[in-house]
Design an enzyme around this catalytic site. Sequence first.
Site, PDB file in Angstrom:
ATOM      1  N   ASN A  11       0.805  -1.213   0.000  1.00  0.00           N
ATOM      2  CA  ASN A  11       0.000   0.000   0.000  1.00  0.00           C
ATOM      3  C   ASN A  11       0.843   1.271   0.000  1.00  0.00           C
ATOM      4  OD1 ASN A  11      -3.009  -0.606   0.041  1.00  0.00           O
ATOM      5  ND2 ASN A  11      -2.125  -2.189   1.341  1.00  0.00           N
ATOM      6  N   HIS A  35      23.295  -1.106   9.698  1.00  0.00           N
ATOM      7  CA  HIS A  35      24.656  -0.573   9.778  1.00  0.00           C
ATOM      8  C   HIS A  35      25.415  -1.285  10.889  1.00  0.00           C
ATOM      9  CE1 HIS A  35      24.182   2.775   6.998  1.00  0.00           C
ATOM     10  NE2 HIS A  35      22.937   2.851   7.449  1.00  0.00           N
ATOM     11  N   ALA A  45      -0.276  -2.357  13.976  1.00  0.00           N
ATOM     12  CA  ALA A  45       0.136  -1.060  13.455  1.00  0.00           C
ATOM     13  C   ALA A  45       1.180  -0.415  14.360  1.00  0.00           C
ATOM     14  CB  ALA A  45      -1.079  -0.146  13.329  1.00  0.00           C
ATOM     15  N   ARG A  56      -0.817 -12.542  21.198  1.00  0.00           N
ATOM     16  CA  ARG A  56      -1.835 -13.572  21.009  1.00  0.00           C
ATOM     17  C   ARG A  56      -1.283 -14.663  20.113  1.00  0.00           C
ATOM     18  NH1 ARG A  56      -7.313 -12.567  17.747  1.00  0.00           N
ATOM     19  NH2 ARG A  56      -7.986 -14.698  17.696  1.00  0.00           N
TER      20      ARG A  56
END
Length: 176
Positions: free
Chosen positions: A74, A104, A151, A174
């Site tokens: 997206n 790095h 998120a 969960r």
Amino acid sequence: MRRLVKLGQRLSLAIRFLGQPVKIDPSSWVSGRSVVRVCGGGSISIGKNCEIHPYAMLLTYGGHIHIGDNCSVNPFTIVYGHGGVHIGNGVRIAAHSVIIPANHNAPTAGTPLHLAGVSAHGIDIGDEVWIGSGSRILDGIRIGRNAIVGAGSVVTKSVPDNATVAGVPASVIRQR
């Protein structure tokens, strides 16, 4: 009419990636406003029925990016190739996610950071995974089949199959 549109899309992709190591199944849609680029070597392959939305970026940086069938990347998602990225089938990657298979190296005393080098182990994302908006997937990670990444999560450790992870750093909240 529909066949003509599909033919136009295939022709457009063929011209856009002519001479590059980029393979896109004709059933997939890649927005003209996305950035799909091979830089410094590597390759990109996109399976059947995928969607690469506007402003998503797929950049190889010498590595390989493989996206399976029925996936979506997206808007404003960034996927780098460095150490290799393998995305399974049916994966949904929400907007503003970042997947970078490189890190790095810590410099030794007196060595500037930009001269310390990079390690690149790769990232493997299993089938039917959901990656929530704004997530960060770091180098060396494997995300198991049917996993969900909440998120805003920062994934620093591998995720088992059927797990839901969230947080900074992400942890299992969960298990299904």
